[in-house]
Design a protein around this motif. Structure first.
Motif, PDB file in Angstrom:
ATOM      1  N   GLY A 184      -9.105   2.213   9.365  1.00 56.21           N
ATOM      2  CA  GLY A 184      -8.397   1.296   8.456  1.00 56.21           C
ATOM      3  C   GLY A 184      -6.901   1.386   8.715  1.00 56.21           C
ATOM      4  O   GLY A 184      -6.086   1.418   7.804  1.00 56.21           O
ATOM      5  N   THR A 190       0.875  -1.181   0.000  1.00 59.14           N
ATOM      6  CA  THR A 190       0.000   0.000   0.000  1.00 59.14           C
ATOM      7  C   THR A 190       0.908   1.225   0.000  1.00 59.14           C
ATOM      8  O   THR A 190       2.130   1.107   0.164  1.00 59.14           O
ATOM      9  CB  THR A 190      -0.896   0.067   1.255  1.00 59.14           C
ATOM     10  OG1 THR A 190      -0.059   0.230   2.402  1.00 59.14           O
ATOM     11  CG2 THR A 190      -1.742  -1.188   1.412  1.00 59.14           C
ATOM     12  N   ASN A 234      -6.749   5.376   4.149  1.00 60.96           N
ATOM     13  CA  ASN A 234      -6.046   4.898   2.962  1.00 60.96           C
ATOM     14  C   ASN A 234      -6.449   3.448   2.738  1.00 60.96           C
ATOM     15  O   ASN A 234      -6.198   2.591   3.586  1.00 60.96           O
ATOM     16  CB  ASN A 234      -4.528   4.990   3.149  1.00 60.96           C
ATOM     17  CG  ASN A 234      -3.787   4.612   1.884  1.00 60.96           C
ATOM     18  OD1 ASN A 234      -3.897   5.296   0.870  1.00 60.96           O
ATOM     19  ND2 ASN A 234      -3.045   3.508   1.917  1.00 60.96           N
TER      20      ASN A 234
HETATM   21  C1  LIG Z   1      -6.462  -2.579   2.831  1.00 66.15           C
HETATM   22  S1  LIG Z   1      -6.283  -2.379   4.551  1.00 66.15           S
HETATM   23  C2  LIG Z   1      -5.496  -0.783   4.577  1.00 66.15           C
HETATM   24  C3  LIG Z   1      -4.460  -0.662   5.645  1.00 66.15           C
HETATM   25  C4  LIG Z   1      -3.692   0.659   5.747  1.00 66.15           C
HETATM   26  N1  LIG Z   1      -4.553   1.834   5.732  1.00 66.15           N
HETATM   27  C5  LIG Z   1      -2.643   0.798   4.659  1.00 66.15           C
HETATM   28  O1  LIG Z   1      -2.833   1.594   3.758  1.00 66.15           O
HETATM   29  O2  LIG Z   1      -1.606   0.104   4.736  1.00 66.15           O
HETATM   30  C6  LIG Z   1      -7.944  -2.061   5.074  1.00 66.15           C
HETATM   31  C7  LIG Z   1      -8.104  -1.927   6.580  1.00 66.15           C
HETATM   32  O3  LIG Z   1      -9.417  -1.401   6.865  1.00 66.15           O
HETATM   33  C8  LIG Z   1      -9.859  -1.979   8.074  1.00 66.15           C
HETATM   34  N2  LIG Z   1     -11.302  -1.769   8.245  1.00 66.15           N
HETATM   35  C9  LIG Z   1     -12.322  -2.261   7.514  1.00 66.15           C
HETATM   36  N3  LIG Z   1     -13.516  -1.824   7.977  1.00 66.15           N
HETATM   37  C10 LIG Z   1     -13.241  -1.021   9.031  1.00 66.15           C
HETATM   38  C11 LIG Z   1     -14.052  -0.260   9.928  1.00 66.15           C
HETATM   39  N4  LIG Z   1     -15.373  -0.251   9.835  1.00 66.15           N
HETATM   40  N5  LIG Z   1     -13.429   0.474  10.882  1.00 66.15           N
HETATM   41  C12 LIG Z   1     -12.088   0.474  10.964  1.00 66.15           C
HETATM   42  N6  LIG Z   1     -11.274  -0.231  10.163  1.00 66.15           N
HETATM   43  C13 LIG Z   1     -11.841  -0.981   9.214  1.00 66.15           C
HETATM   44  C14 LIG Z   1      -9.413  -3.423   7.942  1.00 66.15           C
HETATM   45  O4  LIG Z   1      -9.388  -4.085   9.186  1.00 66.15           O
HETATM   46  C15 LIG Z   1      -8.011  -3.226   7.349  1.00 66.15           C
HETATM   47  O5  LIG Z   1      -7.067  -3.082   8.387  1.00 66.15           O
END
Ligand SMILES: C[S@@+](CC[C@H](N)C(=O)[O-])C[C@H]1O[C@@H](n2cnc3c(N)ncnc32)[C@H](O)[C@@H]1O
Length: 365
Positions: free
Chosen positions: A90, A55, A157
């Motif tokens: 996230g 990412t 992100n």
């Molecule tokens: C693709 S990862 C992105 C991780 C980080 N932002 C990066 O760019 O490296 C998506 C993240 O969103 C989190 N997520 C999904 N739904 C969520 C919610 N309702 N509240 C908080 N986090 C959430 C998942 O647990 C995961 O850690």
């Protein structure tokens, strides 16, 4: 044969045997967020070279530093208030928060002093990881299970592409059924009103209800209008898998974000568009406003433009820059949406090279 976590496969199969085919949104919810076995909720997800995918955050600290400079500008716009909150959702392992806070502490101490960092994290195993990563900033950071009212900036992100969707196109919906003991797609006609991305719409409803004043900055990969149907991407160990029924619970499953629908919903909730552009233009806008960001930092944001850069630069930074900006790397793959409420402000640095956001988003008003 389906592959993946056997307990999760059994659980999904039992549900279908009992009640018939399930929506793809329900299937994706289990694969990513089943409390015990989900790819994210179990802590299985790994990002970076040794993980399943890269990412912006895993490219290096530069991304967090550039965004922190953008947050500092938001703070200035809001009158340098001392209850400024950065709310991140996230967060994964907390690396972005670490990079941003470290930069703010070193480069804009006045901003660092004023800010509070809030992480919305529903999963305990991820909260623990984030707490370890952010040990040095424990006075600054608080964790929440859900959004609460705030003034400042909401940042994400690659959150939205991981929110479950229904698969609907041409009046038909793809459900997940069984052929023997194998998962297969089963098409059924859809009738009446429907929404394929209810989870993303609920998310923006909640952000709009809790943002009292400030901005939302969401970075993700998506499409601006409904020109094509949702396509599902499944990734594990840096390979695209053929089907969401491979490596269930062990692979990341994402779909392209439909920005237009999120913006329309945001507007209906009282938010205004602050900008929409690709990552290349967004980061270039930040860098061109404070070119010294690539060389280190000065004492104060307002003094950034008078900072004298050190000679030579940093190869690590050059490589990070190239990955984040290059159109064939991450520069065009990602878009950045800015929304605002009561900020009364002209464009943020990141959006200064963006074109008219409404026409980019295919919006008529
Ligand atoms: C693709 S990862 C992105 C991780 C980080 N932002 C990066 O760019 O490296 C998506 C993240 O969103 C989190 N997520 C999904 N739904 C969520 C919610 N309702 N509240 C908080 N986090 C959430 C998942 O647990 C995961 O850690």
């Amino acid at each position: 044969m389906n592959t993946g976590n056997p307990d999760l496969i059994r659980l999904i199969r039992t549900e279908i045997e009992k009640h018939g085919p399930v929506s793809f949104a329900w299937f994706m919810q289990q694969a990513l967020y089943h409390p015990e076995h989900g790819y994210y909720s179990s802590g299985r997800c790994a990002i970076g070279r040794r993980g399943d995918y890269f990412t912006n955050v895993s490219v290096g600290p530069l991304f967090g530093q550039l965004l922190a400079a953008q947050f500092a500008e938001v703070w200035e716009r809001l009158g340098k208030i001392d209850n400024f909150e950065i709310v991140e959702q996230g967060t994964h392992d907390g690396q972005f928060a670490h990079d941003a806070l470290e930069w703010a502490q070193k480069c804009v101490p006045e901003f660092f002093e004023a800010l509070r960092y809030r992480i919305v994290e529903p999963f305990p195993i991820l909260q623990e990881r984030q707490q370890r990563m952010l040990e040095a900033f424990r006075e600054k950071v608080e964790w929440r299970d859900s959004l609460q009212p705030f003034v400042g900036v909401h940042f994400s992100n690659e959150l939205l592409d991981a929110i479950p969707v229904r698969l609907i196109s041409d009046g038909k919906e793809k459900f997940v059924g069984l052929d023997g003991d194998k998962f297969v797609f089963v098409e059924r006609p859809v009738h009446g009103e429907w929404t394929f991305n209810q989870g993303a719409l609920d998310w923006i409803d909640s952000v709009a209800a809790n943002l009292q004043r400030g901005y939302v900055i969401a970075i993700d990969y998506g499409r601006s209008s409904d020109e094509s149907q949702s396509n599902v991407q499944v990734r594990a160990q840096h390979r695209n898998l053929d089907s969401p029924f491979d490596q269930i619970g062990y692979a990341d499953t994402t779909t392209h974000v439909l920005w237009q629908s999120i913006v329309e919903r945001a507007q209906a909730n009282g938010l205004r568009i602050a900008g929409f552009t690709d990552q290349h233009h967004f980061l270039t806008g930040i860098i061109s406003t404070w070119p010294e960001l690539l060389q280190g930092c000065s004492e104060d944001l307002t003094a950034l433009s008078s900072h004298v850069p050190s000679a030579g630069g940093d190869l690590g930074i050059k490589r990070q820059l190239q990955t984040l900006l290059h159109p064939e790397m991450l520069g065009r793959a990602f878009q950045v949406l800015g929304l605002e409420k009561d900020s009364g402000a002209p464009r943020l640095a990141g959006f200064k090279f963006g074109r008219d956001p409404k026409s980019e988003l295919g919006l008529t008003q």
